[in-house]
Design a protein around this motif. Structure first.
Motif, PDB file in Angstrom:
ATOM      1  N   HIS A  58       0.724  -1.262  -0.031  1.00 62.47           N
ATOM      2  CA  HIS A  58      -0.040  -0.147  -0.014  1.00 62.47           C
ATOM      3  C   HIS A  58       0.750   1.160   0.027  1.00 62.47           C
ATOM      4  O   HIS A  58       1.936   1.195   0.531  1.00 62.47           O
ATOM      5  CB  HIS A  58      -0.955  -0.040   1.039  1.00 62.47           C
ATOM      6  N   ALA A  59       0.527   2.154  -0.983  1.00 59.50           N
ATOM      7  CA  ALA A  59       1.171   3.407  -0.922  1.00 59.50           C
ATOM      8  C   ALA A  59       0.449   4.580  -1.605  1.00 59.50           C
ATOM      9  O   ALA A  59      -0.281   4.296  -2.442  1.00 59.50           O
ATOM     10  CB  ALA A  59       2.591   3.151  -1.640  1.00 59.50           C
ATOM     11  N   HIS A  60       0.467   5.645  -1.167  1.00 58.44           N
ATOM     12  CA  HIS A  60      -0.099   6.870  -1.659  1.00 58.44           C
ATOM     13  C   HIS A  60      -1.587   6.506  -1.720  1.00 58.44           C
ATOM     14  O   HIS A  60      -2.422   6.917  -2.780  1.00 58.44           O
ATOM     15  CB  HIS A  60       0.553   7.221  -3.056  1.00 58.44           C
ATOM     16  N   GLY A  61      -2.344   5.814  -0.727  1.00 60.98           N
ATOM     17  CA  GLY A  61      -3.749   5.537  -0.674  1.00 60.98           C
ATOM     18  C   GLY A  61      -4.279   4.634  -1.620  1.00 60.98           C
ATOM     19  O   GLY A  61      -5.200   4.450  -1.764  1.00 60.98           O
ATOM     20  N   LYS A  62      -3.341   3.717  -2.164  1.00 61.24           N
ATOM     21  CA  LYS A  62      -3.623   2.820  -3.224  1.00 61.24           C
ATOM     22  C   LYS A  62      -2.890   1.548  -2.886  1.00 61.24           C
ATOM     23  O   LYS A  62      -1.934   1.483  -2.336  1.00 61.24           O
ATOM     24  CB  LYS A  62      -3.189   3.193  -4.550  1.00 61.24           C
ATOM     25  N   ASP A  63      -3.348   0.408  -3.432  1.00 59.82           N
ATOM     26  CA  ASP A  63      -2.930  -1.217  -3.293  1.00 59.82           C
ATOM     27  C   ASP A  63      -2.153  -1.354  -4.355  1.00 59.82           C
ATOM     28  O   ASP A  63      -2.487  -0.913  -5.485  1.00 59.82           O
ATOM     29  CB  ASP A  63      -4.050  -2.001  -3.013  1.00 59.82           C
ATOM     30  N   TRP A  64      -0.971  -1.867  -4.317  1.00 54.58           N
ATOM     31  CA  TRP A  64      -0.100  -2.027  -5.404  1.00 54.58           C
ATOM     32  C   TRP A  64       0.248  -3.727  -5.481  1.00 54.58           C
ATOM     33  O   TRP A  64       0.144  -4.642  -4.472  1.00 54.58           O
ATOM     34  CB  TRP A  64       1.035  -1.455  -5.278  1.00 54.58           C
ATOM     35  N   ILE A  65       0.711  -4.120  -6.639  1.00 56.76           N
ATOM     36  CA  ILE A  65       1.527  -5.469  -6.643  1.00 56.76           C
ATOM     37  C   ILE A  65       2.761  -4.886  -6.933  1.00 56.76           C
ATOM     38  O   ILE A  65       3.073  -4.285  -8.134  1.00 56.76           O
ATOM     39  CB  ILE A  65       0.963  -6.192  -7.957  1.00 56.76           C
ATOM     40  N   VAL A  66       3.849  -5.202  -6.299  1.00 54.79           N
ATOM     41  CA  VAL A  66       5.262  -4.936  -6.280  1.00 54.79           C
ATOM     42  C   VAL A  66       6.235  -6.199  -6.802  1.00 54.79           C
ATOM     43  O   VAL A  66       5.848  -6.856  -5.885  1.00 54.79           O
ATOM     44  CB  VAL A  66       5.767  -3.928  -5.190  1.00 54.79           C
ATOM     45  N   THR A  67       7.386  -5.940  -7.416  1.00 53.27           N
ATOM     46  CA  THR A  67       8.067  -6.946  -7.532  1.00 53.27           C
ATOM     47  C   THR A  67       9.539  -6.072  -7.485  1.00 53.27           C
ATOM     48  O   THR A  67       9.845  -5.405  -8.038  1.00 53.27           O
ATOM     49  CB  THR A  67       8.139  -7.512  -9.102  1.00 53.27           C
ATOM     50  N   ARG A  68      10.194  -6.815  -6.376  1.00 52.25           N
ATOM     51  CA  ARG A  68      11.646  -6.487  -6.088  1.00 52.25           C
ATOM     52  C   ARG A  68      12.721  -7.696  -6.439  1.00 52.25           C
ATOM     53  O   ARG A  68      12.507  -8.864  -6.095  1.00 52.25           O
ATOM     54  CB  ARG A  68      11.826  -6.360  -4.843  1.00 52.25           C
ATOM     55  N   SER A  69      13.687  -7.421  -7.349  1.00 47.00           N
ATOM     56  CA  SER A  69      14.609  -8.437  -7.635  1.00 47.00           C
ATOM     57  C   SER A  69      16.090  -7.915  -7.737  1.00 47.00           C
ATOM     58  O   SER A  69      16.178  -6.491  -7.954  1.00 47.00           O
ATOM     59  CB  SER A  69      14.191  -8.837  -9.211  1.00 47.00           C
ATOM     60  N   LEU A  70      16.821  -8.847  -7.504  1.00 45.37           N
ATOM     61  CA  LEU A  70      18.386  -8.292  -7.703  1.00 45.37           C
ATOM     62  C   LEU A  70      18.650  -8.851  -8.918  1.00 45.37           C
ATOM     63  O   LEU A  70      18.543  -9.664  -9.722  1.00 45.37           O
ATOM     64  CB  LEU A  70      19.161  -9.171  -6.572  1.00 45.37           C
ATOM     65  N   VAL A  71      19.620  -7.982  -9.368  1.00 50.15           N
ATOM     66  CA  VAL A  71      20.199  -8.181 -10.660  1.00 50.15           C
ATOM     67  C   VAL A  71      21.862  -8.037 -10.765  1.00 50.15           C
ATOM     68  O   VAL A  71      22.198  -7.540  -9.698  1.00 50.15           O
ATOM     69  CB  VAL A  71      19.673  -6.953 -11.689  1.00 50.15           C
ATOM     70  N   ALA A  72      22.542  -8.544 -11.736  1.00 50.81           N
ATOM     71  CA  ALA A  72      23.895  -8.253 -11.919  1.00 50.81           C
ATOM     72  C   ALA A  72      24.596  -8.964 -10.459  1.00 50.81           C
ATOM     73  O   ALA A  72      25.334  -8.233  -9.876  1.00 50.81           O
ATOM     74  CB  ALA A  72      24.427  -7.009 -11.939  1.00 50.81           C
ATOM     75  N   GLY A  73      24.122 -10.068 -10.263  1.00 44.68           N
ATOM     76  CA  GLY A  73      24.634 -10.672  -9.021  1.00 44.68           C
ATOM     77  C   GLY A  73      24.586  -9.997  -7.603  1.00 44.68           C
ATOM     78  O   GLY A  73      25.514 -10.057  -6.834  1.00 44.68           O
ATOM     79  N   GLY A  74      23.520  -9.193  -7.565  1.00 46.75           N
ATOM     80  CA  GLY A  74      23.350  -8.538  -6.545  1.00 46.75           C
ATOM     81  C   GLY A  74      23.913  -7.197  -6.223  1.00 46.75           C
ATOM     82  O   GLY A  74      23.813  -6.415  -5.488  1.00 46.75           O
ATOM     83  N   ARG A  75      24.546  -6.605  -7.501  1.00 47.19           N
ATOM     84  CA  ARG A  75      25.215  -5.365  -7.445  1.00 47.19           C
ATOM     85  C   ARG A  75      24.121  -4.316  -8.051  1.00 47.19           C
ATOM     86  O   ARG A  75      24.738  -3.028  -8.018  1.00 47.19           O
ATOM     87  CB  ARG A  75      26.229  -5.409  -8.476  1.00 47.19           C
ATOM     88  N   GLY A  76      22.914  -4.701  -8.232  1.00 49.55           N
ATOM     89  CA  GLY A  76      21.564  -3.820  -8.415  1.00 49.55           C
ATOM     90  C   GLY A  76      20.364  -4.477  -8.245  1.00 49.55           C
ATOM     91  O   GLY A  76      20.344  -5.779  -7.875  1.00 49.55           O
ATOM     92  N   GLU A  77      19.529  -3.646  -7.955  1.00 45.42           N
ATOM     93  CA  GLU A  77      18.090  -3.795  -7.679  1.00 45.42           C
ATOM     94  C   GLU A  77      17.052  -3.347  -8.424  1.00 45.42           C
ATOM     95  O   GLU A  77      17.291  -2.166  -8.972  1.00 45.42           O
ATOM     96  CB  GLU A  77      17.909  -3.518  -6.157  1.00 45.42           C
ATOM     97  N   LYS A  78      16.003  -3.969  -8.805  1.00 52.24           N
ATOM     98  CA  LYS A  78      15.105  -3.520  -9.789  1.00 52.24           C
ATOM     99  C   LYS A  78      13.736  -3.815  -8.969  1.00 52.24           C
ATOM    100  O   LYS A  78      13.483  -4.508  -8.167  1.00 52.24           O
ATOM    101  CB  LYS A  78      15.167  -4.445 -10.932  1.00 52.24           C
ATOM    102  N   LEU A  79      12.881  -2.790  -9.132  1.00 55.61           N
ATOM    103  CA  LEU A  79      11.565  -2.385  -8.186  1.00 55.61           C
ATOM    104  C   LEU A  79      10.694  -2.189  -9.304  1.00 55.61           C
ATOM    105  O   LEU A  79      10.788  -1.090  -9.770  1.00 55.61           O
ATOM    106  CB  LEU A  79      11.474  -1.654  -7.196  1.00 55.61           C
ATOM    107  N   VAL A  80       9.311  -3.017  -9.688  1.00 60.45           N
ATOM    108  CA  VAL A  80       8.523  -2.531 -10.402  1.00 60.45           C
ATOM    109  C   VAL A  80       7.001  -2.700  -9.601  1.00 60.45           C
ATOM    110  O   VAL A  80       6.898  -3.745  -8.986  1.00 60.45           O
ATOM    111  CB  VAL A  80       8.413  -3.494 -11.584  1.00 60.45           C
TER     112      VAL A  80
END
Length: 84
Positions: A18-40
């Motif tokens: 939940h954020a900004h008064g709305k419900d969300w589906i969120v995906t967080r993943s690690l990329v580049a062997g953990g040297r980066g993160e992606k959030l959608v």
């Protein structure tokens, strides 16, 4: 808490939130062997979308929002509450 620490506290994988008064589906993943993160995230009502990459570089973290402002993604992550 820093942006990177706030992001790191979120679960890996797909979750409801939940954020900004709305419900969300969120995906967080690690990329580049953990040297980066992606959030959608997509609002369940279809009204908004968030996408970002955070790269952990030797010179420091680099936030790269995907076609939206840095302020928007920072505010979203700061307000995001994972739903049980």
């Amino acid at each position: 808490m820093t942006f990177a620490a706030t992001l790191a506290a979120l679960p890996i994988g797909t979750f409801r939130a939940h954020a900004h008064g709305k419900d969300w589906i969120v995906t967080r993943s690690l990329v580049a062997g953990g040297r980066g993160e992606k959030l959608v995230g997509e609002a369940l009502d279809g009204s908004d979308y968030i996408s970002l990459n955070l790269y952990h570089l030797a010179s420091g973290d680099l936030l790269n929002p995907c076609e939206m402002s840095t302020a928007k993604v920072r505010a979203f992550v700061a307000d995001l509450k994972v739903l049980a």
